[in-house]
Design an enzyme around this catalytic site. Structure first.
Site, short mmCIF file in Angstrom:
data_model
loop_
_atom_site.label_atom_id
_atom_site.label_comp_id
_atom_site.label_asym_id
_atom_site.label_seq_id
_atom_site.Cartn_x
_atom_site.Cartn_y
_atom_site.Cartn_z
N ASP A 683 -13.10 -60.42 60.10
CA ASP A 683 -12.70 -61.82 60.00
C ASP A 683 -11.30 -61.95 59.37
O ASP A 683 -10.45 -62.68 59.86
CB ASP A 683 -13.76 -62.56 59.18
CG ASP A 683 -13.46 -64.02 59.06
OD1 ASP A 683 -13.40 -64.69 60.10
OD2 ASP A 683 -13.24 -64.49 57.92
N LYS A 687 -7.64 -63.17 60.99
CA LYS A 687 -6.81 -64.22 60.39
C LYS A 687 -5.39 -63.71 60.12
O LYS A 687 -4.41 -64.41 60.36
CB LYS A 687 -7.45 -64.71 59.10
CG LYS A 687 -8.70 -65.54 59.35
CD LYS A 687 -9.43 -65.81 58.04
CE LYS A 687 -10.65 -66.70 58.28
NZ LYS A 687 -11.51 -66.77 57.10
#
Ligand code: ADP
Ligand code: ASP
Ligand code: MG
Length: 826
Positions: A683, A687
């Protein structure tokens, strides 16, 4: 004297016909009135359909016929209380039905339906309705329009014999008019639409919708003070309210504007109606039988203080474009004359002409039903030129639609055409032909029929004809974020409509089980029930349906974490549907796809927005974009981008082992549904990749260096295994945590992008669990917050710092909402 025309719906139901009675009787108290009526709504169509059945020998025609009888009988029973009057009326009406029954039987027997018979059959609609209205209205006197409306036959079409009709109308109403000046208060009730051929005396008519024309002819011949058209809408509206939900009533229109709008399909008035009254300067008022208090629309010669450049939009479905081309047409005199004479001789009306300035191609707009005949006569007319190769055979393109925007003030307002075509282009609608009259009261253009509704909507919206702007929203995924977003939209809808004049219209909702689409908007108080009754979830089916809806100003909002849904963006953008993604997969996928998505959005004039991909509602992506756009250069990004991981490393304590913190993150909905996506750094890597790309660097997920804290083996196998094995890590974590605490440090999972000072185009990206000392801005980061430090050429010594909640349904949904609002651009 007033002439009042009541259309099909105004005489179509007990309620409406009683309203008619009240309106007319109130008017009759003030002076003489002529009432022109249509057939009960739908009856003309029924008469035609029934005659087709009879002609085809289908005995069901009888049931259809008897249903019409019953409908009229029931109407009479409901509205006429006086026994004698009712019996008389039944007699009259049944006599007509007996005749009609015989005619149908004849058609049924001989399987033949001539035009003459058809015209006779359809005349019964108005003959019946006028009997009913005349009997119902106090002092009603029925007059037979076939006695005074006369047509002549031109090229097989019935056209009005104006002179003879004028004379006959004057004679027919001479006594009526003088009676009324003697205050007898008689109301003349006239069947609209029907007429008689001046030579053969056969029954004819003025064409579909022709009752308006009957009324105008009588108003003009009798020099009426006003012609009132009573219908089922509040007046002449900016567009057809059946297509454009935001259309509204126009207070005043000039004759020219009304004529243009009607010529281009505004069905509210039959086009030939306006001319006779315009010549006599008799105003027209369009009023609503169902809402008589509404002031309606006044149509007259000139409008004072008229500001609006565009008054309305109208359209004609079923347009064909005939293109006359040839290499040697340039400069040839008389081609146009020959085209128009040929078509006129055949009785084909042309409602649009567009000629290329090189003059070697002329496109002519005709109705679909005339296209074949038009091509045939033109091919015959230019047979010689076609044979020698000087010209090509006619090209016919059917299934198109013509749209016109109309307003007399257009000529004083520059840029209308630019705005028109720009708006269409951004909506992915290509214009096939266009024409602007030198009088500049309309611009008309032809589009593919399947784009009609969308074109009307975007133009209605962009020319501010609408009282508010509409943004049509598809919401995919109604989990934590999507559900909250729907709730936020629901609570803000009213406010945005009132104070921002923006209507957020949720036209689609989907979750893992179902999807539902409704262009009129889904009731958000009830969406769960509506969704359960929708289609079964199927990504391909949903994509097809959304594209098929072809809806204007629309945005697809992805609140899922699904890879499959992310693959839809490219197609949606190509179809001019903006995309707002809370889902990070697309923006962090391979670099080329990311670039293509952004490029497609730019090319199509729509948006691809994904601010919540990093830092939920925090303005991180937007800030980086702003810095770069203004010429700054991002040199370094250091960030804590995982609310989940920050939560975990803030929660971990002597009495809260590592595995427990992960469980809490999941329970409190900070983590992804599968927390391994957080723990594996995936994750955060996504990002970081997104931020790095926004900063102008080309990076892929594999380029990011990883220093993780959970062994790789934990990410293989099932999620249940994972939860089972997780406590095995607790002891080691606790031992390390004690050392960390003693050193007054904290764990932070930091994402870093650093450009090489010497060679700013080369850079390095990494994610790592770091020990952050007391005093560092990352040390005190509470709960699940995120923080981003941006070192740029301008923010060098003191980097820019953005900090706040980096996860949570409410802030993420609000961020998505902000992206949606930026697309609405109000
Ligand atoms: P009537 O039976 O009263 O003659 P019509 O059905 O012929 O009624 O005409 C009224 C209808 O015209 C409205 O219900 C509306 O759907 C349609 N219409 C199309 N364009 C417009 C417009 N610009 N303004 C109002 N109505 C319109
Ligand atoms: N009844 C006719 C029609 O339906 C005429 C009219 O309503 O104006 O076309
Ligand atoms: Mg009509």
């Amino acid at each position: 004297m007033k002439v009042m025309k009541f259309g099909g719906t105004s005489v179509g139901s007990v309620k409406s016909i009683l309203s008619l009675k009240e309106i007319v009787e109130a008017e009759a108290g003030r002076g003489p009135v002529v009432v022109v009526v249509s057939a009960l709504n739908g009856i003309t169509d029924k008469l035609i359909a029934t005659s087709e059945l009879a002609k085809n020998g289908d005995s069901h025609y009888r049931e259809e016929f008897e249903a019409m009888v019953t409908r009229h009988h029931q109407m009479i029973d409901a509205i006429i209380q006086d026994d004698k009057k009712r019996i008389d009326l039944f007699n009259n009406v049944d006599q007509l039905f007996d005749q009609l029954r015989s005619i149908y039987y004849g058609v049924f027997l001989i399987h033949d339906l001539s035009e003459k018979t058809q015209d006779t059959i359809i005349s019964y609609g108005e003959r019946l309705s006028s009997h009913i209205v005349a009997a119902m209205i106090k002092n009603g006197m029925r007059m037979n329009s076939r006695d005074f409306i006369r047509t002549e036959n031109k090229e097989g079409k019935h056209v009005l014999d104006t002179e003879l009709t004028n004379k006959l109308v004057k004679e027919a109403f001479a006594t009526f008019q003088s009676n009324n000046t003697n205050a007898s208060k008689t109301v003349a009730v006239v069947p609209g639409f029907i007429a008689r051929d001046r030579d053969s005396h056969e029954t004819t008519n003025l064409g579909r919708g022709g009752s308006d024309y009957t009324a105008a002819i009588i108003a003009a011949a009798l020099d009426a003070e006003i012609l009132e058209i009573w219908t089922d809408v509040d007046g002449f509206m900016t567009a057809d309210p059946k297509v454009i939900k935001t259309a509204y009533t126009i207070n005043e229109l000039s004759y020219v504007e009304a004529m243009e709008l009607c010529n281009f399909g505004a069905k509210v008035i039959y086009p030939p109606t306006i001319y006779p009254v315009c010549v006599k300067n008799i105003p027209i008022k369009v009023k609503n039988t169902f809402n008589p208090e509404h002031p309606g629309t006044l149509i007259k010669a000139t409008i004072d203080n008229d500001q609006k450049p565009i008054k309305g939009i109208s359209s004609i479905k079923g347009t064909s474009l005939i293109t006359v081309t040839g290499l040697s047409m340039v400069g040839v005199i008389g081609v146009n004359r020959r085209i128009f004479t040929t078509l006129a001789n055949k009785g084909i009306s042309v409602f649009m002409v567009s000629q290329a300035s090189s003059e070697n191609s002329t496109s002519i707009g005709v109705r679909d039903e005339d296209a074949e005949a038009a091509a045939e006569v033109l091919n015959a007319e230019f047979a010689k030129e076609i044979e020698t190769g000087a010209m090509f055979p006619m090209q016919v393109e059917s299934g198109l639609a013509t749209i016109a925007i109309v307003g007399e003030n257009m000529k004083q307002t520059p840029g209308i055409a630019g705005k028109l075509f720009g708006t269409l282009g951004r909506s992915g609608i290509s214009v096939i032909a266009c024409a602007q009259g030198a009088s500049e009261t309309n611009i008309s253009f032809v589009v593919d029929g399947k784009f009609l509704r969308k074109s009307l909507n975007v133009l209605h919206d962009s020319f501010f004809l609408s009282e508010y702007k509409v943004l049509n929203i598809f919401i995919c995924g109604i989990g934590t974020v999507g559900g909250m977003l729907l709730e936020q939209i629901r609570t803000q809808q009213q406010f945005l409509m009132q104070s921002r004049r923006l209507k957020l219209n949720v036209v689609g909702i989907s979750d893992v089980d179902n999807f539902v689409l409704d262009r009129d908007g889904i009731d958000l108080d009830n969406y769960e029930k509506i969704l359960r009754a929708g289609f079964k979830a199927d990504t391909d089916h949903m994509r097809e349906e959304i594209i098929k809806m072809n809806i204007f100003n629309s945005v697809f909002v992805d609140c899922t974490a699904s890879k499959q849904i992310a693959t839809l963006y490219q197609t949606f953008l190509e179809h001019n549907i903006s995309v707002v993604a809370a889902n990070k997969i697309a923006a962090s996928s391979d670099y080329d796809s990311y670039v293509k998505l952004r490029q497609t959005a730019r090319d199509r004039g729509v948006w691809f927005r994904y601010e919540t991909n990093v830092g939920a509602g925090l303005p991180i992506i937007g800030t980086i974009n702003d810095l770069c756009n203004s010429g700054d250069k991002i040199l370094k990004i250091e960030a804590i981008l995982s609310g989940t991981l920050n939560f975990i490393f803030n929660e971990i304590a002597a009495d809260v082992p590592f595995s427990e913190t992960v469980r809490r993150a999941k329970e409190q909905r900070y983590s992804e549904p599968d927390p391994r996506i957080d723990l594996s750094g995936t994750d955060v890597i996504r990002k970081l990749v997104i931020l790095t790309r926004e900063a102008g660097y080309k990076v892929e997920q594999d380029d990011v260096e990883k220093h993780l804290f959970v062994p790789d083996s934990y990410f293989e196998g099932s999620i249940d295994d994972f939860w089972k094995r997780l406590p095995e890590l607790d002891a080691d974590f606790e031992a390390r945590r004690k050392v960390l605490e003693a050193g007054n440090k904290r764990w932070r999972f930091v994402a870093t992008m650093e450009a090489d000072e010497q060679n700013p185009s080369s850079f390095k990206t990494s994610v790592a669990l770091k020990e952050v000392p007391y005093g560092h801005p990352f040390y005190g980061l509470e709960g699940s917050n995120n923080i981003v430090l941006l070192t740029t050429e301008r923010y060098k010594e003191y980097p820019m710092l953005i900090q706040g909640y980096g996860a949570g349904a409410a802030v993420t949904a609000a961020g998505v909402f902000a992206n949606i609002m930026s697309i609405a651009n109000i």
